[in-house]
Design an enzyme around this catalytic site. Sequence first.
Site, PDB file in Angstrom:
ATOM      1  N   THR A 125       0.848  -1.192   0.000  1.00  0.00           N
ATOM      2  CA  THR A 125       0.000   0.000   0.000  1.00  0.00           C
ATOM      3  C   THR A 125       0.881   1.239   0.000  1.00  0.00           C
ATOM      4  O   THR A 125       1.836   1.323   0.780  1.00  0.00           O
ATOM      5  CB  THR A 125      -1.016   0.091   1.166  1.00  0.00           C
ATOM      6  OG1 THR A 125      -1.660   1.357   1.079  1.00  0.00           O
ATOM      7  CG2 THR A 125      -0.438  -0.058   2.548  1.00  0.00           C
ATOM      8  N   ILE A 126       0.558   2.155  -0.899  1.00  0.00           N
ATOM      9  CA  ILE A 126       1.321   3.409  -0.914  1.00  0.00           C
ATOM     10  C   ILE A 126       1.117   4.143   0.402  1.00  0.00           C
ATOM     11  O   ILE A 126       1.925   4.973   0.790  1.00  0.00           O
ATOM     12  CB  ILE A 126       0.901   4.321  -2.088  1.00  0.00           C
ATOM     13  CG1 ILE A 126      -0.579   4.701  -2.007  1.00  0.00           C
ATOM     14  CG2 ILE A 126       1.245   3.698  -3.423  1.00  0.00           C
ATOM     15  CD1 ILE A 126      -0.935   5.940  -2.803  1.00  0.00           C
ATOM     16  N   ASP A 127       0.008   3.844   1.117  1.00  0.00           N
ATOM     17  CA  ASP A 127      -0.327   4.587   2.337  1.00  0.00           C
ATOM     18  C   ASP A 127       0.706   4.404   3.447  1.00  0.00           C
ATOM     19  O   ASP A 127       0.764   5.200   4.381  1.00  0.00           O
ATOM     20  CB  ASP A 127      -1.701   4.147   2.868  1.00  0.00           C
ATOM     21  CG  ASP A 127      -2.819   4.567   1.943  1.00  0.00           C
ATOM     22  OD1 ASP A 127      -2.531   5.147   0.880  1.00  0.00           O
ATOM     23  OD2 ASP A 127      -3.998   4.310   2.264  1.00  0.00           O
ATOM     24  N   TYR A 172       0.425  32.602  -5.459  1.00  0.00           N
ATOM     25  CA  TYR A 172      -0.580  31.601  -5.083  1.00  0.00           C
ATOM     26  C   TYR A 172      -0.209  30.861  -3.797  1.00  0.00           C
ATOM     27  O   TYR A 172       0.968  30.553  -3.567  1.00  0.00           O
ATOM     28  CB  TYR A 172      -0.726  30.536  -6.172  1.00  0.00           C
ATOM     29  CG  TYR A 172      -1.383  31.009  -7.436  1.00  0.00           C
ATOM     30  CD1 TYR A 172      -2.639  31.620  -7.406  1.00  0.00           C
ATOM     31  CD2 TYR A 172      -0.753  30.826  -8.664  1.00  0.00           C
ATOM     32  CE1 TYR A 172      -3.242  32.044  -8.585  1.00  0.00           C
ATOM     33  CE2 TYR A 172      -1.353  31.255  -9.840  1.00  0.00           C
ATOM     34  CZ  TYR A 172      -2.594  31.869  -9.790  1.00  0.00           C
ATOM     35  OH  TYR A 172      -3.187  32.291 -10.942  1.00  0.00           O
ATOM     36  N   GLU A 204      -5.110  13.078   3.042  1.00  0.00           N
ATOM     37  CA  GLU A 204      -6.431  12.680   2.552  1.00  0.00           C
ATOM     38  C   GLU A 204      -7.378  12.238   3.675  1.00  0.00           C
ATOM     39  O   GLU A 204      -8.563  12.523   3.654  1.00  0.00           O
ATOM     40  CB  GLU A 204      -6.229  11.515   1.569  1.00  0.00           C
ATOM     41  CG  GLU A 204      -7.462  10.969   0.941  1.00  0.00           C
ATOM     42  CD  GLU A 204      -7.145   9.728   0.107  1.00  0.00           C
ATOM     43  OE1 GLU A 204      -7.431   9.753  -1.077  1.00  0.00           O
ATOM     44  OE2 GLU A 204      -6.614   8.737   0.655  1.00  0.00           O
ATOM     45  N   GLU A 261      -1.355   9.991  -9.443  1.00  0.00           N
ATOM     46  CA  GLU A 261      -0.120  10.315 -10.169  1.00  0.00           C
ATOM     47  C   GLU A 261       1.042   9.412  -9.742  1.00  0.00           C
ATOM     48  O   GLU A 261       2.020   9.259 -10.475  1.00  0.00           O
ATOM     49  CB  GLU A 261       0.299  11.772  -9.880  1.00  0.00           C
ATOM     50  CG  GLU A 261      -0.628  12.830 -10.442  1.00  0.00           C
ATOM     51  CD  GLU A 261      -1.883  13.053  -9.602  1.00  0.00           C
ATOM     52  OE1 GLU A 261      -2.123  12.291  -8.646  1.00  0.00           O
ATOM     53  OE2 GLU A 261      -2.614  13.992  -9.927  1.00  0.00           O
TER      54      GLU A 261
HETATM   55  P1  FBP Z   1      -4.758   0.364  -0.694  1.00  0.00           P
HETATM   56  O1  FBP Z   1      -4.736   0.554   0.788  1.00  0.00           O
HETATM   57  O2  FBP Z   1      -5.721  -0.635  -1.173  1.00  0.00           O
HETATM   58  O3  FBP Z   1      -3.377   0.122  -1.203  1.00  0.00           O
HETATM   59  O4  FBP Z   1      -5.205   1.728  -1.386  1.00  0.00           O
HETATM   60  C1  FBP Z   1      -4.740   2.943  -0.932  1.00  0.00           C
HETATM   61  C2  FBP Z   1      -5.287   4.088  -1.718  1.00  0.00           C
HETATM   62  O5  FBP Z   1      -4.389   4.495  -2.711  1.00  0.00           O
HETATM   63  C3  FBP Z   1      -5.619   5.231  -0.756  1.00  0.00           C
HETATM   64  O6  FBP Z   1      -4.513   6.053  -0.574  1.00  0.00           O
HETATM   65  C4  FBP Z   1      -6.813   5.862  -1.401  1.00  0.00           C
HETATM   66  O7  FBP Z   1      -7.673   6.449  -0.455  1.00  0.00           O
HETATM   67  C5  FBP Z   1      -7.503   4.724  -2.051  1.00  0.00           C
HETATM   68  O8  FBP Z   1      -6.521   3.775  -2.355  1.00  0.00           O
HETATM   69  C6  FBP Z   1      -8.255   5.119  -3.291  1.00  0.00           C
HETATM   70  O9  FBP Z   1      -8.717   3.966  -3.892  1.00  0.00           O
HETATM   71  P2  FBP Z   1      -9.730   3.950  -5.104  1.00  0.00           P
HETATM   72  O10 FBP Z   1      -9.005   4.510  -6.279  1.00  0.00           O
HETATM   73  O11 FBP Z   1     -10.084   2.527  -5.258  1.00  0.00           O
HETATM   74  O12 FBP Z   1     -10.875   4.810  -4.699  1.00  0.00           O
END
Ligand code: FBP
Length: 550
Positions: A203-205, A243, A311, A425
């Site tokens: 997970t990027i998170d 800005y 987020e 991105e």
């Molecule tokens: P995962 O935890 O499944 O890796 O996803 C993380 C994430 O990239 C979050 O940062 C983001 O809130 C979510 O996915 C967005 O997912 P989707 O594009 O399915 O709405």
Amino acid sequence: MTFVSPLQKARLQYKPKLPVALRNGVAAVKNVEGAPTQSVADQDRIQALFPNTYGSPQVVFEAGSARPAPAINVGVILSGGQAPGGHNVIAGLFDGIKSLHPDSRLYGFLKGPDGLVKNEYIELTADIINAYRNTGGFDMIGSGRTKLEKTEQFEAGKANCAKLGISALVIIGGDESNTNACLLAEYYQATKAGINVIGCPKTIDGDLKNEFIEASFGFDTACRVYSELIGNIQRDANSAKKYWHFIKLMGRSASHIALECALQTHPNVCIISEEVAAQKQTIADIVDYITSVVAQRAAKGCNFGVALIPEGLIEFIPEMKNLIAELNDLLAHEEKVFADLDQEDKLKFVADKLDESLARTFKSLPAAIQLQLCLDRDPHGNVQVSLIETEKLLAEMVGAKLKAMKEAGTYRGKFSTQAHFFGYEGRCAAPSNYDADYCYSLGYNAAALLHAGKTGYMSSVRNTTQPADQWIAGGIPITMMMNMERRHGADKPVIRKALVELDGNPFRTFAAGRDQWAVETDYVYPGPIQYFGPAEVCDLITKTLELEQA
Ligand code: FBP
């Protein structure tokens, strides 16, 4: 793929690093087992739910000498959001099982867990794998967010594995997908299905980590992409000087991405959700803080700046957290009635059902945000925070406050804003060397766990701040990371999310620098990820990992 970019062509040749224990092939790996383990909390309840997989020992691998091993058929699933390096996990797994026996086969289930249930798959041959080495994205087999939790799904998966002679599954996913992996492992153990299940931390998170899983893959690359973009915007802001940029950064829950990007770029403002929750800050407090930074900079003639907003922020503001929890339950129980209402009636329906104080909070929000809070939940019952425009909400509220201050004669600056949301991105960027190496190792290591007959484990490669010669490969029982949490209106066993620790080194380093970064223009411009060149620019690790391990 008819055309491959020059960089991708060169990247296909990159040979990822492996921990020493895995370098002679999976058949040569020796496993050393530790003592039985316990879950992080709610031990009795977790044990009762996972009687067959609970308490397994940790495993560490060492290099041994190769013994003949039989071929193995393995299925692999990508689950949840994209993260850079997923293809390398699959490539590592492929090379790992082929090192066991050249007749081993790898099947990729398509579009996430659904592929397993519906038996939609492709066989991953060397030609396919070779075309995807060191590439970003999940497009080799696709991903999905279907939650594997029902017996019918497990049974369908079992039947489909039987047709392909599959005796092991590797699920590449985040905390919730790995929880599913464990549920599946437990079910297949209980029913003696002869299918082992291993998870890989993606997970990027960056919130799937602990003492033994030191990073989730994709975090490094995604943060580098966002930091490059933030640096570019900072340079633009410092050039045009007109800005304030409000940038929301992905990270569904924890603020690791925002924190890492702040450490890499030194923005004027970075809100950390975990601090907001700990200090019980209200939206008004956050607006006051940002406004004061804008005013201080304006007093120095700097009517520009950059603010990073995580987020997940909205769910950490205590008043909003209660509201969202109540909305989650309400929408889970009233799903059908709610779905048939039009937009206006939806808002009224919700406001009427909430208790007085939550209804007041709900009604105090702009209608667009109210609606965003009521959008469909993801399959795990969570509000989709990526759809809530907190960056715009805060920019608007700060603007309103500055207007009032101007009218009162306490503010004389200018305030024009630009809003951005960086998430998609970075999720499919070509993996950095760190992610390319780490992911390949995780996949190869998963093959070693399967060869050792393990199930309900997560692939673990540690000590990655050191040269690969010192990396530690092994497996951690998934139940060890679990606790009970309320989801979708019910208590569920889940892997505990790793939030930003306010007494940890990464946050403390940020907190020590932020007052200076707020007022001064102390921007850092990290530039794009470098794949070729000196190690000091190509083989970086995140500031988070560096500070955590320091
Ligand atoms: P995962 O935890 O499944 O890796 O996803 C993380 C994430 O990239 C979050 O940062 C983001 O809130 C979510 O996915 C967005 O997912 P989707 O594009 O399915 O709405």
